[in-house]
Design a protein around this motif. Structure first.
Motif, PDB file in Angstrom:
ATOM      1  N   UNK A 116      10.160  -5.243  -2.551  1.00  0.00           N
ATOM      2  CA  UNK A 116      10.248  -4.366  -1.516  1.00  0.00           C
ATOM      3  C   UNK A 116       8.644  -3.856  -1.413  1.00  0.00           C
ATOM      4  N   UNK A 117       7.695  -4.197  -2.054  1.00  0.00           N
ATOM      5  CA  UNK A 117       6.458  -3.674  -1.855  1.00  0.00           C
ATOM      6  C   UNK A 117       5.780  -4.609  -0.916  1.00  0.00           C
ATOM      7  N   UNK A 118       5.404  -3.949   0.267  1.00  0.00           N
ATOM      8  CA  UNK A 118       5.171  -4.643   1.446  1.00  0.00           C
ATOM      9  C   UNK A 118       3.435  -4.142   1.920  1.00  0.00           C
ATOM     10  N   UNK A 119       3.016  -3.024   1.236  1.00  0.00           N
ATOM     11  CA  UNK A 119       1.831  -2.614   1.692  1.00  0.00           C
ATOM     12  C   UNK A 119       1.116  -1.708   0.552  1.00  0.00           C
ATOM     13  N   UNK A 120      -0.187  -1.512   0.796  1.00  0.00           N
ATOM     14  CA  UNK A 120      -0.818  -0.961  -0.323  1.00  0.00           C
ATOM     15  C   UNK A 120      -0.358   0.158  -0.705  1.00  0.00           C
ATOM     16  N   UNK A 121       0.091   1.117   0.379  1.00  0.00           N
ATOM     17  CA  UNK A 121       0.355   2.647   0.057  1.00  0.00           C
ATOM     18  C   UNK A 121       1.730   2.200  -0.654  1.00  0.00           C
ATOM     19  N   UNK A 122       2.596   1.202  -0.787  1.00  0.00           N
ATOM     20  CA  UNK A 122       3.778   0.969  -1.611  1.00  0.00           C
ATOM     21  C   UNK A 122       3.283   1.259  -3.101  1.00  0.00           C
ATOM     22  N   UNK A 123       2.149   0.690  -3.400  1.00  0.00           N
ATOM     23  CA  UNK A 123       1.851   0.723  -4.824  1.00  0.00           C
ATOM     24  C   UNK A 123       1.060   1.838  -5.200  1.00  0.00           C
ATOM     25  N   UNK A 124       1.154   2.968  -4.529  1.00  0.00           N
ATOM     26  CA  UNK A 124       0.760   4.191  -4.976  1.00  0.00           C
ATOM     27  C   UNK A 124       1.609   4.768  -6.179  1.00  0.00           C
TER      28      UNK A 124
END
Length: 328
Positions: A116-124
């Motif tokens: 489900x990790x699709x953007x850099x913000x998802x890795x926060x």
């Protein structure tokens, strides 16, 4: 008498810098990392592409940025494959190095156990393995995070490792769930986790954020990032040899892109830490094109200015002079 002495030394210089018909250099030494930028060089060696100008081509692997810098400063090699910002740093520090080309325009990406990790913000808030602290790809990653309003120090737990292969191994052995990698390590990790017996240990991994696509969105470009290329060191003065190297590197890069299965087989003969299928897979996911340093100058200066804004030390505090670009 002075004129005779001057003429004698002029003759020596001229004959040193140009090959007389039929003469060859004993050896050309080329260095590079295990990454994609070096792979065409291995094809050049395999096919004796420079047999008209040298009896032998020797390849020296550099495993980390410290080894790279040591080789360049000592001038132990004639040509070196390296990140473009490192070439700029060395040039600004007075090392006699000129950039010949840019051939890697995108090999950086995130890989994760979470589909489900699709953007850099998802890795926060996540723990992420990152290779080569304060070097490419770390500096590109941090710049993108900051442009998206994220704080690399506060919003993430960054675990720095020596190389992309080390980050890949951490993923496979379940020591970490997310990593920033460069091809071919991304494709290798995906291959290894689907093969027996590693698949028993490591759950599925997924390609996540393409850093080049993020770069394009943020900076309004087509996503090409001039990440790596080939430079010539000061000890190589022979312009004919340099010209022949450029010609054959371009041909070998074209072969590498067009013959993915064969390229994988060839590369692992020298770089046995890599995986044949992973190397073959990586070619489709890497932005590879041979552009001379002079032609890439505008893109390089745009890139360098962005890096300089974040951390001046990442390019050696200033843009390199025109003489950095071979041919100017």
């Amino acid at each position: 008498m002075k004129n005779l002495v001057y003429g004698f030394f002029t003759l020596i210089i001229l004959t040193t810098n140009s090959l007389v018909a039929g003469e060859k250099l004993d050896k050309i030494v080329i260095s590079g990392p295990f990454a994609s930028v070096s792979h065409p060089i291995l094809h050049m060696i395999e096919t004796n592409a420079l047999e008209d100008v040298a009896d032998k081509i020797e390849f020296k692997l550099w495993k980390n940025p410290d080894e790279l810098r040591a080789m360049a400063i000592k001038s132990d090699v004639d040509f070196i494959a390296l990140p473009t910002n490192t070439a700029a740093i060395l040039n600004n520090k007075g090392v006699d190095i000129k950039l010949l080309n840019v051939s890697v325009w995108g090999i950086l990406g995130m890989i994760s156990r979470d589909s489900t990790m699709k953007s850099l913000k998802d890795f926060k808030g996540k723990k992420i393995a990152v290779p080569f602290r304060a070097d490419m790809p770390d500096i590109v990653f941090k710049q993108l995070l900051k442009k998206e309003g994220l704080d690399p120090k506060k919003d993430f737990e960054l675990v720095y490792v020596a190389s992309p292969v080390d980050a890949m191994q951490m993923l496979i052995m379940r020591r970490i769930d997310h990593a920033l990698l460069a091809e071919p390590a991304i494709s290798m990790a995906l291959r290894k986790t689907k093969s027996f017996p590693v698949s028993i240990v490591a759950p599925d991994l997924y390609r996540s954020v393409d850093l080049q696509e993020e770069w394009g969105k943020i900076f309004g470009t087509n996503g090409d990032v001039p990440e790596a290329g080939i430079a010539v060191l000061g000890r190589m003065k022979n312009e004919h040899v340099i010209k022949r190297f450029q010609e054959e590197y371009a041909k070998s890069l074209s072969w590498y892109k067009a013959n993915q299965k064969e390229a994988g087989k060839l590369v692992v003969k020298t770089l046995d830490m890599l995986n044949q299928e992973g190397v073959s897979d990586s070619i489709s996911h890497a932005r590879l094109k041979n552009i001379t340093a002079v032609e890439a100058k505008k893109d390089l200066e745009f890139f360098f200015n962005i890096l300089k804004e974040e951390d001046p030390k990442s390019i050696g505090d200033k843009l390199p002079k025109d003489s950095f670009y071979y041919g100017l």
